[in-house]
Design a protein around this motif. Structure first.
Motif, PDB file in Angstrom:
ATOM      1  N   LEU A  76       0.821  -0.905  -0.032  1.00  0.00           N
ATOM      2  CA  LEU A  76       0.036  -0.156   0.028  1.00  0.00           C
ATOM      3  C   LEU A  76       0.921   1.224   0.179  1.00  0.00           C
ATOM      4  N   TYR A  77       2.381   1.365   0.690  1.00  0.00           N
ATOM      5  CA  TYR A  77       2.954   2.413   0.389  1.00  0.00           C
ATOM      6  C   TYR A  77       3.632   2.370  -0.520  1.00  0.00           C
ATOM      7  N   ASP A  78       3.852   3.642  -0.866  1.00  0.00           N
ATOM      8  CA  ASP A  78       4.879   3.282  -2.232  1.00  0.00           C
ATOM      9  C   ASP A  78       6.477   2.931  -1.470  1.00  0.00           C
ATOM     10  N   GLN A  79       7.048   3.691  -0.095  1.00  0.00           N
ATOM     11  CA  GLN A  79       7.855   3.876   0.809  1.00  0.00           C
ATOM     12  C   GLN A  79       7.674   2.943   2.552  1.00  0.00           C
ATOM     13  N   THR A  80       8.579   2.625   2.704  1.00  0.00           N
ATOM     14  CA  THR A  80       7.889   1.764   4.266  1.00  0.00           C
ATOM     15  C   THR A  80       9.529   2.206   5.180  1.00  0.00           C
ATOM     16  N   LEU A  81       9.502   2.919   6.013  1.00  0.00           N
ATOM     17  CA  LEU A  81      10.679   3.106   6.589  1.00  0.00           C
ATOM     18  C   LEU A  81      10.555   3.148   8.062  1.00  0.00           C
ATOM     19  N   ALA A  82      11.561   2.659   8.930  1.00  0.00           N
ATOM     20  CA  ALA A  82      11.831   2.879   9.939  1.00  0.00           C
ATOM     21  C   ALA A  82      11.587   4.225  10.529  1.00  0.00           C
ATOM     22  N   TYR A  83      11.269   5.169  12.100  1.00  0.00           N
ATOM     23  CA  TYR A  83      11.241   5.759  12.614  1.00  0.00           C
ATOM     24  C   TYR A  83      12.573   6.397  12.748  1.00  0.00           C
ATOM     25  N   GLY A  84      13.269   6.014  13.130  1.00  0.00           N
ATOM     26  CA  GLY A  84      15.083   6.144  13.144  1.00  0.00           C
ATOM     27  C   GLY A  84      16.000   6.934  11.776  1.00  0.00           C
ATOM     28  N   ASP A  85      14.925   6.016  10.742  1.00  0.00           N
ATOM     29  CA  ASP A  85      15.149   6.430   8.781  1.00  0.00           C
ATOM     30  C   ASP A  85      14.395   7.974   8.572  1.00  0.00           C
ATOM     31  N   ILE A  86      13.986   8.850   9.521  1.00  0.00           N
ATOM     32  CA  ILE A  86      12.934  10.075   8.980  1.00  0.00           C
ATOM     33  C   ILE A  86      14.032  10.658   8.424  1.00  0.00           C
ATOM     34  N   GLU A  87      14.860  10.520   8.295  1.00  0.00           N
ATOM     35  CA  GLU A  87      15.963  11.826   7.917  1.00  0.00           C
ATOM     36  C   GLU A  87      16.583  11.722   7.058  1.00  0.00           C
ATOM     37  N   THR A  88      16.412  10.164   6.355  1.00  0.00           N
ATOM     38  CA  THR A  88      17.061   9.857   5.001  1.00  0.00           C
ATOM     39  C   THR A  88      16.322  11.063   3.991  1.00  0.00           C
ATOM     40  N   LEU A  89      15.171  11.181   4.083  1.00  0.00           N
ATOM     41  CA  LEU A  89      14.081  11.423   2.952  1.00  0.00           C
ATOM     42  C   LEU A  89      13.998  12.895   2.915  1.00  0.00           C
ATOM     43  N   ASP A  90      13.818  13.647   1.439  1.00  0.00           N
ATOM     44  CA  ASP A  90      14.700  14.659   1.527  1.00  0.00           C
ATOM     45  C   ASP A  90      13.363  15.426   1.363  1.00  0.00           C
ATOM     46  N   GLY A  91      14.049  16.501   2.615  1.00  0.00           N
ATOM     47  CA  GLY A  91      13.627  17.394   3.664  1.00  0.00           C
ATOM     48  C   GLY A  91      12.522  18.254   2.727  1.00  0.00           C
ATOM     49  N   ASP A  92      13.236  18.630   1.349  1.00  0.00           N
ATOM     50  CA  ASP A  92      12.874  19.465   0.461  1.00  0.00           C
ATOM     51  C   ASP A  92      11.650  19.566  -0.063  1.00  0.00           C
ATOM     52  N   THR A  93      10.974  17.775  -0.479  1.00  0.00           N
ATOM     53  CA  THR A  93       9.845  17.516  -0.460  1.00  0.00           C
ATOM     54  C   THR A  93       8.499  18.041  -0.317  1.00  0.00           C
ATOM     55  N   PRO A  94       8.241  18.662  -0.459  1.00  0.00           N
ATOM     56  CA  PRO A  94       6.296  18.815   0.326  1.00  0.00           C
ATOM     57  C   PRO A  94       5.804  17.660   0.483  1.00  0.00           C
ATOM     58  N   THR A  95       5.401  18.269   1.862  1.00  0.00           N
ATOM     59  CA  THR A  95       4.584  17.373   2.215  1.00  0.00           C
ATOM     60  C   THR A  95       3.510  17.367   3.329  1.00  0.00           C
ATOM     61  N   VAL A  96       2.713  16.821   3.426  1.00  0.00           N
ATOM     62  CA  VAL A  96       1.947  16.267   4.203  1.00  0.00           C
ATOM     63  C   VAL A  96       2.106  14.912   5.668  1.00  0.00           C
ATOM     64  N   TYR A  97       1.710  15.695   6.475  1.00  0.00           N
ATOM     65  CA  TYR A  97       1.913  14.647   7.667  1.00  0.00           C
ATOM     66  C   TYR A  97       1.160  14.135   8.746  1.00  0.00           C
ATOM     67  N   VAL A  98       0.501  13.170   8.730  1.00  0.00           N
ATOM     68  CA  VAL A  98      -1.264  12.566   8.777  1.00  0.00           C
ATOM     69  C   VAL A  98      -0.772  11.603   9.982  1.00  0.00           C
ATOM     70  N   ASP A  99      -0.036  12.319  11.812  1.00  0.00           N
ATOM     71  CA  ASP A  99      -0.270  11.183  12.028  1.00  0.00           C
ATOM     72  C   ASP A  99      -0.685  10.434  13.228  1.00  0.00           C
ATOM     73  N   MET A 100      -0.749   9.831  12.994  1.00  0.00           N
ATOM     74  CA  MET A 100      -1.815   8.151  13.712  1.00  0.00           C
ATOM     75  C   MET A 100      -0.936   8.272  15.033  1.00  0.00           C
ATOM     76  N   ALA A 101       0.354   8.215  15.409  1.00  0.00           N
ATOM     77  CA  ALA A 101       1.107   7.701  16.363  1.00  0.00           C
ATOM     78  C   ALA A 101       0.358   8.574  17.339  1.00  0.00           C
ATOM     79  N   GLY A 102       0.972  10.103  17.163  1.00  0.00           N
ATOM     80  CA  GLY A 102       1.307  10.903  18.495  1.00  0.00           C
ATOM     81  C   GLY A 102       2.189  10.825  19.102  1.00  0.00           C
ATOM     82  N   ASN A 103       3.302  10.707  18.663  1.00  0.00           N
ATOM     83  CA  ASN A 103       4.458  10.379  19.618  1.00  0.00           C
ATOM     84  C   ASN A 103       4.989  11.959  19.499  1.00  0.00           C
TER      85      ASN A 103
END
Length: 360
Positions: A220-247
């Protein structure tokens, strides 16, 4: 049938109580009331969110409990065992919103072959989405062999549908990427299922290391990452964050990494309810709580109630065709089972592959 109640300490949702006996099982009915015997209900991370936001979102108000205690609302099936109304028969089966209790007394209003609304005074100011009870015999979508899937997924998928619709209604705030936390949760992958239908949109799932393989295997996902790998994503990509965890830590890292490229921050759930943290000093947009009934009411005005239900039903049918592949239904009953399942879902140790159906 065992008569019992399962309640939670409203000041510390780690503390629970299982009491033999149920007030709603014994009280004489007043005119206009019926008594439900609650047969079975699902318990998922969504119910933990109800508890975590019990006061803030008034979830405790649906089913008043004894002083300091709260009933965690659940979705399930119940049968009418006593009726003071001529147009609702003993033996009729309904699907809807119930307390974790063996019985519930309601006051039906606007009754039809399809169902009714509970008109109890304490529910009058609460969302009607939660106050409606669907009569199984009058529901063309009801299938006895899919009861477990309906309990586990239907209310969550409706939320998933409405989040997807809300984002599309707002042009995804100009973003081409949507990141979902708690990607193994049922609401998250229901949303991912809907988002996957949209061309040109990248959907990223964040999850714990132990769930990466399961989430990736769903396709279902184009990419799956562990939480520790967030910073490997391109930070300049226009993004929406949907927070299900509330962390709070994950949220802060997402906001810091994307900063101005984060176009919208949507707060939905609290699977990490004990790590919610603060929204102060976050970079980027302020997190905004998504309230599904508000979007449902907007679309009811836009499309009519029948039009909204038709769209949800069409999406639900396509989702159900695949949902069986993603969950192993576990049915349990009694005090020990409820304590164990509640604790495992609360602390996050429950397997995302398992869907729990409970009964008294």
């Amino acid at each position: 049938m065992t008569t019992a109640e399962f309640t939670v300490d409203r000041t510390d949702i780690n503390k629970t109580s299982f009491q033999e006996g149920c007030a709603a099982a014994d009280r004489a009915l007043e005119p206009g009331e019926i008594r439900f015997a609650v047969e079975r209900f699902a318990f998922t991370a969504n119910n933990v969110t109800y508890a975590a936001f019990g006061d803030a979102m008034k979830y405790w108000n649906f089913f008043p409990a004894s002083e300091g205690q709260g009933f965690v609302p659940v979705w399930g099936f119940a049968t009418v065992v006593d009726s003071a109304l001529d147009d609702i028969a003993v033996g009729d089966k309904y699907y809807g919103y119930f307390p974790m209790a063996s019985h519930l007394i309601v006051s039906p209003a606007k009754n039809s072959p399809a169902g009714f609304f509970d008109s109890k005074e304490h529910r009058a100011e609460l969302s009607p989405v939660y106050n409606y009870y669907t009569r199984c015999a009058g529901d063309p979508g009801y299938k006895p062999d899919l009861e477990e899937i309906q309990m586990l997924f239907k209310p969550l998928f409706t939320t998933s549908f409405l989040i997807d619709d809300f984002l599309e209604d707002n042009d995804f705030y100009g973003a081409g990427q949507v990141i979902l936390s708690s990607a193994s949760s049922k609401t998250a992958y229901g949303l991912a299922f809907q988002l996957a239908k949209r061309k040109g949109l990248k959907v990223v799932g964040l999850t714990s290391p132990g769930n990466v393989d399961f989430v990736a295997s769903m396709g279902l996902y184009d990419q799956t990452l562990a939480y520790g790998d967030i910073e490997t994503l391109d930070g300049d990509t226009p993004t929406v964050y949907v927070d299900m965890a509330g962390n709070g830590d994950v949220r802060a890292r997402i906001h810091a990494h994307f900063d101005d490229a984060l176009k919208y921050s949507c707060s939905v759930g609290a699977t990490n309810w004990d790590q919610m943290g603060s929204n102060k000093e976050l970079k980027g947009p302020k997190p905004t709580l998504f309230f599904a009934p508000a979007q449902a009411q907007k679309r009811s005005a836009d499309w009519g109630q029948a039009g909204l239900q038709q769209r949800i039903a069409e999406a639900w049918v396509s989702f159900v065709a695949r949902a069986d592949d993603w969950v192993e239904v576990i049915e349990e009953s009694g005090e020990d089972a409820m304590n164990r399942v509640y604790a495992s879902v609360l602390d996050g140790s429950a397997s995302p592959k398992k869907g729990y159906i409970l009964s008294f």
